[in-house]
Design an enzyme around this catalytic site. Structure first.
Site, mmCIF file in Angstrom:
data_model
loop_
_atom_site.group_PDB
_atom_site.id
_atom_site.type_symbol
_atom_site.label_atom_id
_atom_site.label_comp_id
_atom_site.label_asym_id
_atom_site.label_seq_id
_atom_site.Cartn_x
_atom_site.Cartn_y
_atom_site.Cartn_z
ATOM 1 C CE LYS A 270 -14.397 -1.108 21.367
ATOM 2 N NZ LYS A 270 -15.657 -1.798 21.676
ATOM 3 C CG ASP B 268 -19.678 -4.936 23.316
ATOM 4 O OD1 ASP B 268 -19.345 -4.742 24.503
ATOM 5 O OD2 ASP B 268 -18.851 -4.968 22.386
HETATM 6 C C1 BGC Z 1 -14.562 -1.581 25.577
HETATM 7 C C2 BGC Z 1 -15.661 -2.389 26.192
HETATM 8 C C3 BGC Z 1 -16.256 -3.346 25.179
HETATM 9 C C4 BGC Z 1 -15.153 -4.182 24.517
HETATM 10 C C5 BGC Z 1 -15.694 -5.121 23.456
HETATM 11 C C6 BGC Z 1 -13.549 -2.480 24.882
HETATM 12 O O1 BGC Z 1 -12.613 -1.713 24.199
HETATM 13 O O2 BGC Z 1 -13.892 -0.815 26.547
HETATM 14 O O3 BGC Z 1 -16.677 -1.537 26.685
HETATM 15 O O4 BGC Z 1 -17.170 -4.201 25.816
HETATM 16 O O5 BGC Z 1 -14.209 -3.321 23.932
HETATM 17 O O6 BGC Z 1 -16.326 -4.437 22.435
#
Ligand code: BGC
Length: 479
Positions: free
Chosen positions: A184, A219
């Site tokens: 992200k 989360d």
């Molecule tokens: C992460 C996860 C997370 C999801 C939603 C992903 O990029 O790897 O750990 O639950 O985003 O936030």
């Protein structure tokens, strides 16, 4: 003190006002052919949805057998279930979305919760800078939150904090783990392979902030727990927001790689499903996805996430629009300097465009002409933009459905009353995302799934869920 309702909500968002491709008055056969080719490329036909679901289940089984598989299927160390009677006060720190949040959570029992929270913006530079600086920033935010809300501890006691750190972490206990990779848009140096809790605890200790990190929570796990606090039949927590992922309850006997407490019956698994199909065997990636992937901070990773999550949908759409413009099939080949910049076509614009049912596509026009500064647009331009947005949005929702269906088929939960708590901006605000998901589930399981399985908005799963996790941690291993 605001009371935070966790119950499923009627989702306050507009429905999609779909465009009928047959209604578009194309300016040329070339334009028509180009649009039809896009419809083909972006449509997840029922058979493909089934095939993706089947492959997804294979991926789940691999990840349950051993570490290091594409879908990490992380054992969360959360083993107990909740019944809503839990009481206590906790802090939660939520990192992993667009903002950082600090939340004071007070569980009053009977499924009742009150919260106070403050959001802090994480500077883009911090996300990709030095890891220590990022964790110091987190500690400073918690400190200023305690000041702002005049929350103090008595004597030398400490606050118990649930740390929602929403990245792939290989957990080694309820409050220990190592970062597998950043996602992200985060890429702080030197963190992969390190324990985020150790970094955070160190930052608190150096500042003499009386906080103990009691639980490390994804989360999705938090969302599952928060939803379960007043829906005890919750079987999954899902995030459809900046990123995407899910957690579900698995039987210990199915987790071959689990070497811990054998007396436990079940455990919440953080799937890390955004990583699915790194091998590119089944997902129908287009050149527009590949272009976006190459320019991302984590190329070749999180392939499913990049086709679903809010962080990426606008950029995929922008790539499609640029391609049509360069072929002189849109806006008469004219470009706007704004649209030339990466990430300028926000996923939020897509929500507005999807909901635009006005005869002249007025809201779509406003985004194109006032926000993105195209000097003028024709009805044909706006119709095509709307159709493309719809293709990208609907594909995301149907891929989410394939993943959720994979979990429901694997566990068999679709055959009984079960609740799924979903959090995230995409699910909350994107028109018809929930209906597209339910339609996809019906395609796989038939109409009974609508009676059995409810999908509801589990708002603030990350904050409340982290507090619940800290509580479970204390209950199971008091130290
Ligand atoms: C992460 C996860 C997370 C999801 C939603 C992903 O990029 O790897 O750990 O639950 O985003 O936030």
């Amino acid at each position: 003190m605001a009371s935070t309702p966790i119950a499923s909500k009627i989702i306050p968002k507009a429905a999609r006002a779909p465009i009928d491709p047959a209604q578009i008055e194309y300016t040329s056969d070339r334009q028509r052919n180009a649009v039809e080719a896009l419809v083909n490329e972006f449509t997840i036909h029922p058979q493909l949805l089934q095939d993706i679901k089947t492959k997804f289940i294979e991926g789940m089984n691999k990840g349950l057998k051993k570490d290091g598989e594409t879908m990490a299927m992380v054992t969360s160390y959360v083993m107990g279930r909740l019944d809503g009677s839990e009481v206590g006060s906790y802090l939660a720190l939520d990192v992993g979305g667009t903002n950082l949040r600090v939340v004071a959570v007070h569980l009053t029992g009977g499924g009742e919760i009150t919260t106070r929270q403050t959001k802090y913006r994480i500077d883009e530079k911090l996300k990709v800078g030095d890891a220590k600086a990022l964790f110091d920033f987190m500690a400073v935010c918690v400190d200023s939150f305690l000041d702002e809300h005049q929350i103090t501890v008595r004597g030398d006691t400490q606050f118990e904090l649930g740390f929602t750190f929403s990245f792939p972490v290989l957990q080694t206990s309820i409050n220990r783990g190592t970062l597998i990779s950043w996602t992200k848009g985060f890429n702080a140096a030197g963190m992969v392979g390190k324990d985020p809790v150790a970094y955070l605890q160190d930052a608190f200790n150096r500042r003499h902030i009386p906080v103990r990190v009691a639980a490390l929570v994804n989360d999705t796990v938090g969302t599952l727990l928060a939803h379960a606090y007043n829906h005890p039949d919750t079987c999954m927590g899902v995030i459809l927001g900046t990123g995407c992922n899910a957690a579900y309850i698995e039987k210990i006997e199915n987790i071959a790689k689990w070497k811990g407490d054998a007396s436990a019956k079940e455990m919440i698994i953080n799937m890390e499903f955004g990583a699915f199909d790194k091998e590119r065997e089944i997902l129908p990636l287009t050149m527009f996805d590949n272009k976006m992937d190459r320019k991302s901070v984590n190329p070749n990773k999180q392939i499913l996430e990049k086709m679903i999550a809010g962080m990426y949908l606008g950029e995929i759409t922008r790539n499609v629009l640029l391609n049509l413009i360069d072929r002189r099939l849109l806006f008469e080949g004219n470009i706007s300097p704004d649209l030339n910049q990466m990430w300028t076509f926000e996923t939020a614009y897509m929500s507005t465009i999807e909901a635009d049912g006005s005869p002249t596509l007025h809201a779509t026009r406003k985004i194109l002409e006032s926000t993105l500064n195209f000097p003028s647009t024709t009805m044909n331009d706006r119709q095509i933009v709307k159709l493309i947005v719809e293709l990208v949005g609907k594909r995301a929702a149907r891929l989410s459905a394939a993943a959720i269906a994979g979990v429901l088929e694997h566990t068999g939960d679709w055959k009984q009353k079960a609740a799924i708590g979903i959090d995230g901006s995409l699910f909350e605000y994107y028109p018809s995302f929930n209906t597209d998901i339910m339609d996809g589930l019906e395609e796989v399981f038939g109409p009974t799934v609508r009676q059995n399985v409810s999908i509801g908005l589990a708002q603030d799963g990350s904050g409340v869920g982290a507090a619940l996790c800290a509580l479970l941690a204390a209950k199971h291993s008091p130290n």
